[in-house]
Write a protein that holds these residues in place. Structure first.
Motif, PDB file in Angstrom:
ATOM      1  N   SER A 193       0.819  -1.208   0.000  1.00 26.64           N
ATOM      2  CA  SER A 193       0.000   0.000   0.000  1.00 26.64           C
ATOM      3  C   SER A 193       0.857   1.264   0.000  1.00 26.64           C
ATOM      4  CB  SER A 193      -0.963   0.016   1.197  1.00 26.64           C
ATOM      5  OG  SER A 193      -0.309   0.333   2.402  1.00 26.64           O
ATOM      6  N   ILE A 194       0.285   2.308  -0.573  1.00 29.64           N
ATOM      7  CA  ILE A 194       0.880   3.645  -0.547  1.00 29.64           C
ATOM      8  C   ILE A 194      -0.116   4.588   0.125  1.00 29.64           C
ATOM      9  CG2 ILE A 194       2.381   3.399  -2.555  1.00 29.64           C
ATOM     10  CD1 ILE A 194       0.137   4.703  -4.238  1.00 29.64           C
ATOM     11  N   SER A 195       0.399   5.563   0.856  1.00 28.11           N
ATOM     12  CA  SER A 195      -0.477   6.572   1.453  1.00 28.11           C
ATOM     13  C   SER A 195      -0.618   7.720   0.455  1.00 28.11           C
ATOM     14  CB  SER A 195       0.086   7.067   2.786  1.00 28.11           C
ATOM     15  OG  SER A 195       1.387   7.607   2.635  1.00 28.11           O
ATOM     16  N   LEU A 196      -1.816   7.856  -0.091  1.00 24.13           N
ATOM     17  CA  LEU A 196      -2.048   8.890  -1.097  1.00 24.13           C
ATOM     18  C   LEU A 196      -1.862  10.282  -0.511  1.00 24.13           C
ATOM     19  CD1 LEU A 196      -2.910   9.738  -3.932  1.00 24.13           C
ATOM     20  CD2 LEU A 196      -5.297   9.457  -3.227  1.00 24.13           C
ATOM     21  N   HIS A 197      -2.224  10.475   0.736  1.00 26.33           N
ATOM     22  CA  HIS A 197      -2.073  11.800   1.362  1.00 26.33           C
ATOM     23  C   HIS A 197      -0.612  12.199   1.497  1.00 26.33           C
ATOM     24  CE1 HIS A 197      -2.811   8.616   4.374  1.00 26.33           C
ATOM     25  NE2 HIS A 197      -1.802   9.151   5.032  1.00 26.33           N
ATOM     26  N   ASN A 198       0.327  11.239   1.413  1.00 20.60           N
ATOM     27  CA  ASN A 198       1.747  11.576   1.461  1.00 20.60           C
ATOM     28  C   ASN A 198       2.438  11.432   0.101  1.00 20.60           C
ATOM     29  OD1 ASN A 198       2.280  12.362   4.195  1.00 20.60           O
ATOM     30  ND2 ASN A 198       1.921  10.253   4.795  1.00 20.60           N
ATOM     31  N   LEU A 199       1.689  11.028  -0.917  1.00 20.14           N
ATOM     32  CA  LEU A 199       2.237  10.954  -2.272  1.00 20.14           C
ATOM     33  C   LEU A 199       1.762  12.123  -3.117  1.00 20.14           C
ATOM     34  CD1 LEU A 199       3.971   9.075  -4.119  1.00 20.14           C
ATOM     35  CD2 LEU A 199       1.819   8.104  -4.935  1.00 20.14           C
ATOM     36  N   TYR A 200       0.501  12.483  -2.953  1.00 23.54           N
ATOM     37  CA  TYR A 200      -0.088  13.622  -3.669  1.00 23.54           C
ATOM     38  C   TYR A 200       0.524  14.920  -3.137  1.00 23.54           C
ATOM     39  CZ  TYR A 200      -3.782  16.950  -5.050  1.00 23.54           C
ATOM     40  OH  TYR A 200      -4.488  18.017  -5.552  1.00 23.54           O
ATOM     41  N   GLU A 201       1.122  15.701  -4.053  1.00 19.94           N
ATOM     42  CA  GLU A 201       1.806  16.938  -3.683  1.00 19.94           C
ATOM     43  C   GLU A 201       2.835  16.680  -2.579  1.00 19.94           C
ATOM     44  OE1 GLU A 201      -1.288  19.732  -2.719  1.00 19.94           O
ATOM     45  OE2 GLU A 201      -1.772  20.099  -4.825  1.00 19.94           O
TER      46      GLU A 201
END
Length: 273
Positions: free
Chosen positions: A96-104
């Motif tokens: 899994s990836i954390s989108l809130h820490n990948l986006y921007e």
């Protein structure tokens, strides 16, 4: 779905052992770590018999917090995945990836950072996503949609939201310097946006974490984890008293629709009605 992590809660180091100590190692891809994690995963898969396996949790955060360990991590997890696939060829595996820490992402070269992460993640059977938009201060339909569209552009494999939620009330944690506004209507708007995108983009599945506020459980947390545990305490579709929030009816409506579609597709009247 079975979700397991080789990393600690901060996603910056190898997880501690049963004694609470971090095992000594030179690199994350040391042969002893590879063998140990393979045996651990093999045992868990044998016992739980999942259809989906998340073999690493929010792994992009390792590259943010301990970038020097990223290449060794990829070697470790690639080795373990390949061995598990040989034993369980029908099992769908991802990290899994954390989108809130990948986006921007807050890095010097965001494009290269995202490309490196996604080149690795897109080799999985599906793109497993952890997304808590309030941790990125995303609060509107437009905010939510932009983040999801960013994900759609990066993902090649099918998408699954393996854990997601949004706060339904203000979040205040002085010890962590956290003060985030939240409302039930924002939570409802986020869930509506997610489900609409899941429908249009063909997500594999969505897991909302957690379905009910866990105030009573949180009161039992040890002092050292009470602050971090509070982050997700008030994200339930039901509040701490079991009362339905507006988002609950949204979830129920989509669930009923999905059941009806499955019932019609496979001729199962008990689902269709």
């Amino acid at each position: 779905m079975l979700s397991v992590s080789v990393l600690d809660a901060n996603r910056s180091e190898l997880a501690a052992d049963f004694s609470g100590a971090t095992p000594a190692y030179a690199r994350l891809d040391d042969s002893a770590i590879k063998e140990g994690y393979f045996k651990h995963i093999r045992y868990l898969v044998r016992e739980f018999k999942p259809d989906y396996l998340v073999i690493g949790i929010e792994v992009n955060e390792l590259k943010l917090r301990s970038p020097e360990k990223w290449d060794a991590y990829r070697n470790l997890i690639t080795d373990v995945k390949s061995r598990i696939r040989q034993l369980y060829p029908a099992l769908k595996i991802s990290e899994s990836i954390s989108l809130h820490n990948l986006y921007e992402a807050d890095v010097s070269d965001p494009q290269s950072h995202v490309e490196d992460i996604m080149n690795h993640i897109n080799q999985n059977d599906f793109v497993a996503v952890s997304f808590y938009p309030f941790l990125k201060n995303l609060r509107t339909n437009t905010d939510f949609q932009r983040a999801l569209e960013f994900l759609h552009k990066q993902a090649i494999a099918p998408i699954a939201l393996v854990e997601t939620a949004h706060i339904a009330q203000n979040l205040l944690i002085p010890n962590l310097n956290v003060s985030i506004e939240g409302t039930e209507n924002e939570q409802r708007a986020y869930l509506e946006t997610v489900l609409e995108n899941a429908d249009s983009q063909g997500y594999e599945f969505i897991i909302w974490w957690a379905h009910r506020d866990f105030d009573a459980l949180w009161e039992t947390f040890p002092d050292e984890v009470r602050d971090i545990g509070q982050l997700w305490r008030d994200t339930g579709l039901l509040d701490e008293n079991g009362e339905e929030r507006p988002a609950f009816s949204v979830w129920q409506s989509y669930f009923k629709k999905s059941c009806q579609e499955l019932g019609a597709k496979f001729g199962l009247p008990f689902l269709a009605h």
